[in-house]
Design an enzyme around this catalytic site. Structure first.
Site, short mmCIF file in Angstrom:
data_model
loop_
_atom_site.label_atom_id
_atom_site.label_comp_id
_atom_site.label_asym_id
_atom_site.label_seq_id
_atom_site.Cartn_x
_atom_site.Cartn_y
_atom_site.Cartn_z
N HIS A 1 36.11 40.60 36.82
CA HIS A 1 37.56 40.85 36.82
C HIS A 1 37.85 42.10 37.66
CE1 HIS A 1 41.55 40.63 34.57
NE2 HIS A 1 41.64 41.77 35.24
N GLY B 1 48.59 46.15 40.68
CA GLY B 1 49.80 46.96 40.53
C GLY B 1 51.04 46.33 41.11
N ASP C 1 38.42 45.52 35.21
CA ASP C 1 39.81 45.53 35.71
C ASP C 1 39.91 46.51 36.88
OD1 ASP C 1 42.39 44.66 35.92
OD2 ASP C 1 43.08 45.50 34.01
#
Length: 387
Positions: A62, A69, A284
């Protein structure tokens, strides 16, 4: 090119003890406890690890390769991640994705970013789509992308239980999962739906409904961020018992609310007795980590660190978790779910993605596809625009 790593304490990720490991090209070609001197004519680079722990390269499923963003305007778009940010964190395999902004950033650019990392020496794939349904694709369908585009292995991160999602229905989610599953069968790729799970009260209800009402196997659903709320984590553990693989996010630090840090979540997962091979960890990396007010306006934003998995490993070791167990979510478990043969293990015939740990469990040296990228904690190979 031959590299012989002598006297390595090998964790494959299971502990194998002291071995010598021979690398030829991009593969591990031999391992054993006894090896005579190699003929000088072979020109092997011999390195004595003096008992340092040698582990598989980390797999991060991931990562926002092109940057995430954008929730608070164009100026909040996160830039792409340079090569050495991966390797200094021990990451030798990355799977890229799109998040909230799957409009100004698209799957074509994501595939190009993955191919760029491959050219720079990493292993990289990507998910097609993004937060929203119908998904952004290259060929017009998830199945078409998976069949026709080498780097695409599934669809994600499809958002559920989040105010930024497209509020997918049960029918929409199941049809998407069916496309991914069938394409996975056709191509021998992962064929899963990687699900962003937000803070919404519905949690994983859509996934439970899909398991109850459809014929799709549980492995098709891979929910991530499941440690963001404690009740959500309990839901996720229950899904793991039903056959899903759940993904814990290595948030940089516990935020407001009731989230679990990744190491805490993993310890709780193992203590629950749920299957040990059905949990993964991802960073992430490159994604925004926003905090929203009650009206859905972003109040502040952090950025995910692609090296976060290395921090989780150190935290687990500090808790007394055995190294072999601590490695599984970022090596063998991820490789099995993503159907990446040759990854996630130190084994003869496997890819030469190797990490040497320092005494504290930090990343000291990193080899990706048989080439050293990090030595002594410093990057010796950098991306095209890193200088």
């Amino acid at each position: 090119m031959l590299t012989l790593l002598r006297n390595a304490d090998v964790y494959a990720p299971a502990p194998l003890g002291r071995h010598h490991v021979l690398v030829a090209g991009e593969r591990v070609v031999w391992m054993g406890a006894d090896l005579a001197a190699l003929p000088a004519e072979l020109g092997a680079d011999e390195i004595d690890l003096h008992g340092a722990r040698l582990v598989p390269g980390f797999i991060d499923g991931h990562v926002h390769l092109t940057g995430g963003g954008g929730e608070a305007g164009p100026q909040t778009r996160v830039p792409p991640i340079p090569l050495s940010h991966f390797t200094r964190g021990g990451v030798t395999t990355a799977v890229g994705l799109l998040g909230t902004d799957d409009y100004t950033r698209g799957p074509v650019g994501l595939v190009a970013a993955a191919r760029g990392l491959v050219d720079e020496g990493l292993s990289a794939w990507c998910w097609t789509g993004g937060y929203h349904v119908p998904p952004a694709t290259i060929t017009g369908s998830v199945r078409g992308d998976m069949v026709n585009v080498d780097r695409v292995i599934g669809v994600g991160e499809v958002a559920i239980s989040d105010h930024r999602s497209s509020q997918p229905t049960y029918d929409e989610l199941v049809k998407l999962a069916a496309e991914a599953h069938v394409a996975g069968l056709m191509t021998r790729k992962a064929g899963v739906v990687h699900l962003h799970v937000g803070d919404g009260a519905r949690g994983l209800a859509l996934v439970r409904e899909a398991l109850d009402r459809s014929e799709l196997p549980a492995r098709v659903f891979h929910p991530t961020h499941v440690n963001r709320r404690r009740p959500l984590f309990d839901e996720a553990v229950a899904l793991a018992r039903r056959g899903c693989t759940i993904d814990v996010t290595a948030f940089p630090a516990p935020r407001e609310g009731d989230e679990y840090a990744a190491d805490e979540a993993l310890v709780r997962y193992w203590a629950s007795g749920a299957p040990a091979d059905r949990v993964t960890v991802s960073s992430d990396g490159g994604g925004s980590l926003p905090v929203f007010d009650a009206q859905g306006q972003m109040t502040r934003m952090g950025v995910g660190d692609v090296a976060a998995a290395a921090g989780v490993l150190r935290a687990l070791l500090a808790r007394g978790v055995p190294l072999g167990r601590a490695l599984e979510p970022i090596t063998s478990n991820a490789a099995a779910l993503l159907r990446l043969p040759g990854k996630g293990a130190v084994a003869v015939g496997g890819d030469a993605d190797l990490v040497v740990l320092d005494p504290a469990g930090g990343v000291r040296d990193v080899m990706a596809r048989g080439v050293w990228h990090v030595r002594g904690g410093a990057a010796v190979r950098r991306g095209t625009f890193e200088g």
